[in-house]
Design a protein around this motif. Structure first.
Motif, PDB file in Angstrom:
ATOM      1  N   PHE A  91       0.889  -1.272   0.101  1.00 24.29           N
ATOM      2  CA  PHE A  91      -0.023  -0.141   0.094  1.00 24.29           C
ATOM      3  C   PHE A  91       0.929   1.159   0.102  1.00 24.29           C
ATOM      4  CE2 PHE A  91      -3.907  -2.397   1.190  1.00 24.29           C
ATOM      5  CZ  PHE A  91      -4.743  -1.469   0.273  1.00 24.29           C
ATOM      6  N   ILE A  92       2.304   1.013  -0.409  1.00 20.21           N
ATOM      7  CA  ILE A  92       2.794   2.291  -0.624  1.00 20.21           C
ATOM      8  C   ILE A  92       3.926   2.287  -1.861  1.00 20.21           C
ATOM      9  CG2 ILE A  92       4.805   1.642   1.179  1.00 20.21           C
ATOM     10  CD1 ILE A  92       4.984   4.735   1.735  1.00 20.21           C
ATOM     11  N   ILE A  93       4.229   1.118  -2.186  1.00 18.20           N
ATOM     12  CA  ILE A  93       5.137   1.306  -3.170  1.00 18.20           C
ATOM     13  C   ILE A  93       4.518   1.739  -4.473  1.00 18.20           C
ATOM     14  CG2 ILE A  93       6.747  -0.255  -4.676  1.00 18.20           C
ATOM     15  CD1 ILE A  93       7.067  -2.073  -2.276  1.00 18.20           C
ATOM     16  N   PRO A  94       3.346   0.964  -4.943  1.00 19.95           N
ATOM     17  CA  PRO A  94       2.472   1.686  -6.397  1.00 19.95           C
ATOM     18  C   PRO A  94       2.560   3.111  -6.119  1.00 19.95           C
ATOM     19  CG  PRO A  94       1.379  -0.407  -5.145  1.00 19.95           C
ATOM     20  CD  PRO A  94       2.320   0.315  -4.065  1.00 19.95           C
ATOM     21  N   GLU A 127      20.485   3.615   3.501  1.00 16.19           N
ATOM     22  CA  GLU A 127      19.227   4.915   3.112  1.00 16.19           C
ATOM     23  C   GLU A 127      18.264   4.295   3.010  1.00 16.19           C
ATOM     24  OE1 GLU A 127      20.216   8.016   3.362  1.00 16.19           O
ATOM     25  OE2 GLU A 127      22.449   7.670   3.539  1.00 16.19           O
ATOM     26  N   PRO A 128      17.072   5.076   3.607  1.00 11.26           N
ATOM     27  CA  PRO A 128      15.871   4.308   3.624  1.00 11.26           C
ATOM     28  C   PRO A 128      15.078   4.126   2.127  1.00 11.26           C
ATOM     29  CG  PRO A 128      15.823   6.276   4.977  1.00 11.26           C
ATOM     30  CD  PRO A 128      17.209   6.204   4.272  1.00 11.26           C
ATOM     31  N   THR A 129      14.521   3.089   1.685  1.00  7.34           N
ATOM     32  CA  THR A 129      13.760   3.055   0.672  1.00  7.34           C
ATOM     33  C   THR A 129      12.342   3.535   0.686  1.00  7.34           C
ATOM     34  OG1 THR A 129      15.093   0.914   0.104  1.00  7.34           O
ATOM     35  CG2 THR A 129      13.282   1.167  -1.119  1.00  7.34           C
ATOM     36  N   LEU A 130      11.852   2.947   1.886  1.00 11.34           N
ATOM     37  CA  LEU A 130      10.493   3.280   2.248  1.00 11.34           C
ATOM     38  C   LEU A 130      10.315   4.076   3.533  1.00 11.34           C
ATOM     39  CD1 LEU A 130       8.453  -0.055   1.167  1.00 11.34           C
ATOM     40  CD2 LEU A 130       8.798   1.720  -0.250  1.00 11.34           C
TER      41      LEU A 130
END
Ligand SMILES: Cc1ncc(COP(=O)(O)O)c(C=O)c1O
Length: 379
Positions: A199-202, A318-321
């Protein structure tokens, strides 16, 4: 405690309930940094309450709820690039992951399951329950599945490979297109655990964040877990399992005394208010509402990342999400001391780090308070 002999007056009971509730930490307090669950959107609470009486374990009585479940599955199939998708709304990521491995085992009859080291512990439960043998694949320097190690460990005896899109500890995404290529050579299916990332990547991809494909666009991906009660902003408990083929037949059991002839879920009685809650919040927010939330969470993450420089903390990656992990010593002790201050960060064993999940209920002032408190006990 004794089972009460007589019922209590409603006013007294409500007073007790309020006192119990006051002991709980609320998402809006801005003190919970280690949870992946959403503070449910108001609309989803409203919908949950409207449908609290329905039970999808007996769907013939609740055609309206059943219809909403079909529509949720269809909308998520659309989001995940599969027009003719199969699926169910379940109780969360654990049930969805167990169900995925259960279907594969019954359909294909093999025993070995390849898990990257950062796979959620629900897969350990699944392997234990289903008599499957987990084979672990190492992580590479980015803390994602090491494709070289996968190449060494995969063979045609493997039931499926689990890949993660939004890992629990660091929010990283496995290189699912490369994993798919390797799996296809051996005729092995990929199950994607996108419980958090789904529910965040797209929406971040729509915002032009450079993230890899992770869904049914990738040819070996046969099933996806995605949790509305995490970044979907729905009520608990709501998880979803989507499948490209109708593997649900492999877990069909007769349900003789009910309105449906068969059951294809682990649970019998199913908390169907969550179906309505999920249906409502998806329609309330739409793609653009979720894009706004995704951008807000990433803005919080960048803010926290930048504060690391000021306080001398080092991010693990480094954060991806919207998950940031800090490298440190004695991190277990720090987590315990933060608990004492009623600031709830969590421990990330993969890197011996401290993990922060920047959810939509967090505000920048909460992050300031947290970093300030962390800096006082950091050694
Ligand atoms: C990647 C991932 N998969 C599965 C789960 C399990 O989900 P649940 O707690 O809803 O069962 C989690 C929980 O945090 C998770 O992060």
């Amino acid at each position: 405690m004794k089972f009460p002999e007589h019922g209590m007056h409603k006013k007294d009971l409500l007073r007790i309930l309020s006192a119990k509730q006051r002991k709980n930490i609320k998402f809006s307090d801005g003190k919970i940094f280690g949870s992946m669950c959403a503070k449910p959107a108001q609309i989803s609470i409203l919908a949950y309450n409207m449908f609290i009486e329905s039970n999808l374990g007996n769907p013939g009585l609740y055609p309206g709820t059943y219809e909403m479940e079909r529509e949720v599955i269809s909308m998520l199939g659309d989001l995940m690039h599969c027009r003719r998708v199969y699926g169910r709304v379940l109780s969360g990521g654990t049930e969805a992951n167990i169900t995925a491995l259960w279907m594969y085992r019954n359909a294909y009859g093999k025993r070995k399951v390849i898990l990257p080291e950062h796979a959620h512990f629900s897969f350990n439960k699944a392997c234990n329950l289903l008599g499957l043998e987990p084979v672990y694949v190492k992580l590479d320097k980015n803390y994602t599945m090491d494709c070289e190690d996968l190449r060494r460990k995969i063979d045609s005896d493997v039931l499926c490979v689990v890949a993660v899109a939004g890992s629990t500890e660091l929010g990283v995404i496995d290189d699912i297109p490369s994993i798919s290529e390797i799996c296809e050579r051996h005729g092995v299916a990929v199950h994607v655990d996108a419980a958090f990332g789904g529910f965040i990547i797209p929406f971040l991809k729509r915002l032009k964040y450079a993230l890899p494909d992770f869904d049914f666009k990738v040819s070996a991906v046969q099933s996806i877990t995605v949790d509305p009660h995490k970044m979907g902003q729905s009520v608990m408990p709501s998880g979803v399992l989507l499948t490209r083929k109708n593997l649900w037949k492999s877990i069909e059991f007769k349900s003789p005394y009910l309105t449906s002839e068969v059951h294809t879920t682990l649970l019998g009685t199913r908390a169907s208010g969550a179906v309505a809650g999920t249906y409502a919040v998806i329609n309330w927010l739409g793609v653009h509402g979720y894009m706004e939330l995704a951008e807000y969470c990433m803005e919080l993450t960048r803010y926290a990342r930048n504060l690391c420089n000021r306080y001398g903390f080092e991010p693990v990656v480094e954060p991806t999400l919207n998950i940031l992990a800090l490298r440190g010593k004695n991190t277990r002790r720090i987590v315990r001391e933060m608990y004492r201050k009623k600031l709830f960060v969590s421990y990330a064993p993969c890197c011996n780090g401290i993990r922060l999940v920047l959810m939509p209920y967090i505000k920048k002032e909460h992050i300031d308070r947290l970093f300030n408190a962390l800096s006082q006990i950091w050694v």
